[in-house]
Design an enzyme around this catalytic site. Structure first.
Site, PDB file in Angstrom:
ATOM      1  N   GLU A  80       0.823  -1.211   0.000  1.00 52.02           N
ATOM      2  CA  GLU A  80       0.000   0.000   0.000  1.00 52.02           C
ATOM      3  C   GLU A  80       0.861   1.267   0.000  1.00 52.02           C
ATOM      4  OE1 GLU A  80      -3.123   0.660  -0.291  1.00 52.02           O
ATOM      5  OE2 GLU A  80      -3.831  -1.396  -0.418  1.00 52.02           O
TER       6      GLU A  80
ATOM      7  N   ASP B  52      10.568  21.530 -35.429  1.00 53.63           N
ATOM      8  CA  ASP B  52      11.181  22.485 -36.349  1.00 53.63           C
ATOM      9  C   ASP B  52      11.743  23.648 -35.558  1.00 53.63           C
ATOM     10  OD1 ASP B  52       9.050  23.989 -35.561  1.00 53.63           O
ATOM     11  OD2 ASP B  52       7.881  23.666 -37.370  1.00 53.63           O
TER      12      ASP B  52
END
Length: 314
Positions: free
Chosen positions: A208, A250
């Site tokens: 847990e 780009d």
């Protein structure tokens, strides 16, 4: 489930620990998402908060969300275009469309232009001048809205989530097996049934802590990214950039500020040089080997391509 079984066996201490882990995990995730939503809302508020429209022959300022097709909108330098529109009149009206197309160079707009020259798009910015435009599409019907709709699909699991899911299944299998072995051995040795059930549940509750640890680690990563002005909307996305091996992009402003400037030069004859300066300001210097180099002493950097004195020229 582990907390419920622990409570059922009257073991409040173990139940408290399990519930505490779950609570911390939930609170950290919710707080991070709330902070990010507030940041995103603030950014959204900056997107064309108002527009100047002409209705019934009168000029008035309205919220961008109230602009409708058929409205006549007045745009000027610095304005964010509130909707897609046709240009009716323009006086030196270039628009920055980098938010839509990624291109850093502004596009001159004119009435009855060809292609996109006669139209403006929602989310673009007027660089200078002023003009009048006729609204044709708003909201989800605009070009920017259609792009946003493409991003509406729920994102898939991140690489970290894939690995955690696989690890979780393995861990669950091992844990259940160990619990069964511990429970069986205890009962065989004559230990009380209630004691062995609590021991098995405690062993099962160990995993847990894994979600809490992962959530805290991602929250710390999101905090560091926020310090560098990067907004992370979903915690799992913090890990995703670390799994990227190649970025294809780009140089026109998609990932930059849209202002191109050289920072590093390299020539075959001498080697590397650094360029200091900001944007198109007429100041700066060239540094090579830690020393400033004047243009007269760096012909390999000042020579243009194709010139006889340029590196590599015949």
């Amino acid at each position: 489930m582990a907390a419920a079984l622990t409570i059922a066996t009257v073991d409040p201490s173990d139940a408290s620990v399990i519930l505490l882990v779950i609570t911390v995990n939930t609170v950290v995730g919710v707080v991070q998402e709330v902070r990010v939503e507030e940041a995103v809302a603030a950014l959204s508020a900056m997107n064309a908060p108002s527009a100047r429209v002409v209705r019934d022959g009168e000029e008035r300022s309205v919220a961008a969300s109230e602009v409708v097709p058929g409205d006549l909108v007045l745009v000027a330098e610095g304005d964010v275009v509130p909707a897609d529109a046709d240009v009716l009149a323009a006086a030196s009206l270039p628009a920055d469309e980098s938010s839509l197309t990624g291109e850093s160079a502004s596009v001159e707009k004119a009435p009855d232009g060809d292609g996109t020259r006669g139209t403006v798009s929602a989310g673009t910015v007027i660089v200078r001048g002023h003009g009048r435009v006729d609204v044709t599409a708003t909201g989800a019907d605009s070009a920017l809205g259609r792009i946003a709709a493409l991003m509406g699909a729920a994102p898939g699991p991140t690489p970290l989530q894939h690995r955690l899911a696989k690890f979780g299944r393995t861990l669950a299998t091992v844990t259940v097996t160990l619990c069964a072995i511990v429970l069986t051995l205890g009962l065989v040795r004559g230990q009380p049934v209630e004691l062995m059930i609590v021991a098995a549940i405690s062993l099962a509750a160990v995993p847990e802590s894994l979600p809490a640890v992962v959530t805290l680690a991602l929250a710390l990563g999101a905090r560091r990214m926020a310090d560098r002005h990067a907004v992370v909307r979903r915690l799992p996305a913090v890990e995703t950039p670390g799994s990227v091996t190649v970025i294809a992009t780009d140089e026109t402003g998609t990932l930059t500020e849209g202002r191109m400037a050289a920072e590093q030069l390299w020539t075959a004859s001498v080697g590397e040089a650094l360029v200091a300066g900001t944007g198109y300001a007429p100041d700066g210097r060239t540094v090579r080997n830690g020393e400033t180099v004047p243009p007269s002493e760096a012909p390999d950097l000042t020579a243009g391509p194709g010139r006889p004195d340029a590196p590599g020229s015949p």
